[in-house]
Design a protein around this motif. Sequence first.
Motif, PDB file in Angstrom:
ATOM      1  N   ASP A   1       0.840  -1.200   0.000  1.00  0.00           N
ATOM      2  CA  ASP A   1       0.000   0.000   0.000  1.00  0.00           C
ATOM      3  C   ASP A   1       0.877   1.252   0.000  1.00  0.00           C
ATOM      4  O   ASP A   1       2.075   1.204   0.252  1.00  0.00           O
ATOM      5  N   GLU A   2       0.258   2.397  -0.281  1.00  0.00           N
ATOM      6  CA  GLU A   2       0.980   3.663  -0.426  1.00  0.00           C
ATOM      7  C   GLU A   2       1.749   4.048   0.839  1.00  0.00           C
ATOM      8  O   GLU A   2       2.872   4.526   0.766  1.00  0.00           O
ATOM      9  N   ARG A   3       1.136   3.856   1.988  1.00  0.00           N
ATOM     10  CA  ARG A   3       1.776   4.241   3.249  1.00  0.00           C
ATOM     11  C   ARG A   3       3.081   3.462   3.450  1.00  0.00           C
ATOM     12  O   ARG A   3       4.112   4.029   3.798  1.00  0.00           O
ATOM     13  N   THR A   4       3.043   2.161   3.194  1.00  0.00           N
ATOM     14  CA  THR A   4       4.235   1.325   3.346  1.00  0.00           C
ATOM     15  C   THR A   4       5.285   1.708   2.313  1.00  0.00           C
ATOM     16  O   THR A   4       6.474   1.792   2.619  1.00  0.00           O
ATOM     17  N   LEU A   5       4.852   1.950   1.067  1.00  0.00           N
ATOM     18  CA  LEU A   5       5.787   2.392   0.031  1.00  0.00           C
ATOM     19  C   LEU A   5       6.456   3.712   0.426  1.00  0.00           C
ATOM     20  O   LEU A   5       7.660   3.887   0.217  1.00  0.00           O
ATOM     21  N   ASP A   6       5.685   4.628   1.001  1.00  0.00           N
ATOM     22  CA  ASP A   6       6.260   5.905   1.434  1.00  0.00           C
ATOM     23  C   ASP A   6       7.327   5.701   2.502  1.00  0.00           C
ATOM     24  O   ASP A   6       8.365   6.368   2.482  1.00  0.00           O
ATOM     25  N   ARG A   7       7.079   4.774   3.426  1.00  0.00           N
ATOM     26  CA  ARG A   7       8.079   4.505   4.467  1.00  0.00           C
ATOM     27  C   ARG A   7       9.358   3.946   3.850  1.00  0.00           C
ATOM     28  O   ARG A   7      10.465   4.355   4.216  1.00  0.00           O
ATOM     29  N   TYR A   8       9.218   3.004   2.911  1.00  0.00           N
ATOM     30  CA  TYR A   8      10.403   2.475   2.223  1.00  0.00           C
ATOM     31  C   TYR A   8      11.120   3.574   1.462  1.00  0.00           C
ATOM     32  O   TYR A   8      12.343   3.680   1.502  1.00  0.00           O
ATOM     33  N   ARG A   9      10.353   4.421   0.748  1.00  0.00           N
ATOM     34  CA  ARG A   9      10.955   5.497  -0.036  1.00  0.00           C
ATOM     35  C   ARG A   9      11.735   6.441   0.876  1.00  0.00           C
ATOM     36  O   ARG A   9      12.870   6.815   0.567  1.00  0.00           O
ATOM     37  N   GLN A  10      11.140   6.811   2.016  1.00  0.00           N
ATOM     38  CA  GLN A  10      11.816   7.708   2.946  1.00  0.00           C
ATOM     39  C   GLN A  10      13.109   7.072   3.462  1.00  0.00           C
ATOM     40  O   GLN A  10      14.143   7.746   3.576  1.00  0.00           O
ATOM     41  N   ARG A  11      13.053   5.781   3.752  1.00  0.00           N
ATOM     42  CA  ARG A  11      14.247   5.085   4.253  1.00  0.00           C
ATOM     43  C   ARG A  11      15.369   5.120   3.205  1.00  0.00           C
ATOM     44  O   ARG A  11      16.515   5.435   3.522  1.00  0.00           O
ATOM     45  N   TYR A  12      15.031   4.813   1.956  1.00  0.00           N
ATOM     46  CA  TYR A  12      16.053   4.769   0.913  1.00  0.00           C
ATOM     47  C   TYR A  12      16.506   6.170   0.493  1.00  0.00           C
ATOM     48  O   TYR A  12      17.655   6.366   0.102  1.00  0.00           O
ATOM     49  N   GLU A  13      15.628   7.155   0.582  1.00  0.00           N
ATOM     50  CA  GLU A  13      16.051   8.528   0.319  1.00  0.00           C
ATOM     51  C   GLU A  13      17.048   8.986   1.379  1.00  0.00           C
ATOM     52  O   GLU A  13      18.035   9.656   1.063  1.00  0.00           O
ATOM     53  N   ALA A  14      16.797   8.608   2.637  1.00  0.00           N
ATOM     54  CA  ALA A  14      17.728   8.959   3.714  1.00  0.00           C
ATOM     55  C   ALA A  14      19.083   8.277   3.493  1.00  0.00           C
ATOM     56  O   ALA A  14      20.135   8.892   3.684  1.00  0.00           O
TER      57      ALA A  14
END
Length: 137
Positions: free
Chosen positions: A102-115
């Motif tokens: 889902d979008e919320r989980t994808l956002d968490r992964y994206r934030q982790r990899y952006e960091a």
Amino acid sequence: MKTRSVFNRFAKHAARFAGRPTSFALASLVVASWLLTGPLFGYSDSWQLVINTGTTIVTFLMVFLIQNTQNRDTEAIQIKLDELIRATEAANNALLDLEELDERTLDRYRQRYEALARATRHASGHEIAEADTGRAQ
């Protein structure tokens, strides 16, 4: 033979045909022919309706062919990426079916990899700056 299989084969062949220079030349020839017949038909409403109807029908059908081709290509790419992740020893296998989350989980992964990317760029930037000034350790 299943309908899906017939459609997939048709869509693949039609997409290949539509993407060739010959198809573009054929479409250009149709438009040129239509333009040349304008004076013959007095640029009538019926004359205009022919090209409008034809292009609308072709566009409508091509949307489905293009979507089918993109879906197949995306699925194939996802499978290839999944295999690369699976085969890479240090990879995070939790990423294998990321597109299904889902979008919320994808956002968490994206934030982790952006960091992670920011941290790597920051670390690399210091190394480059130190190397440029001759202070690299």
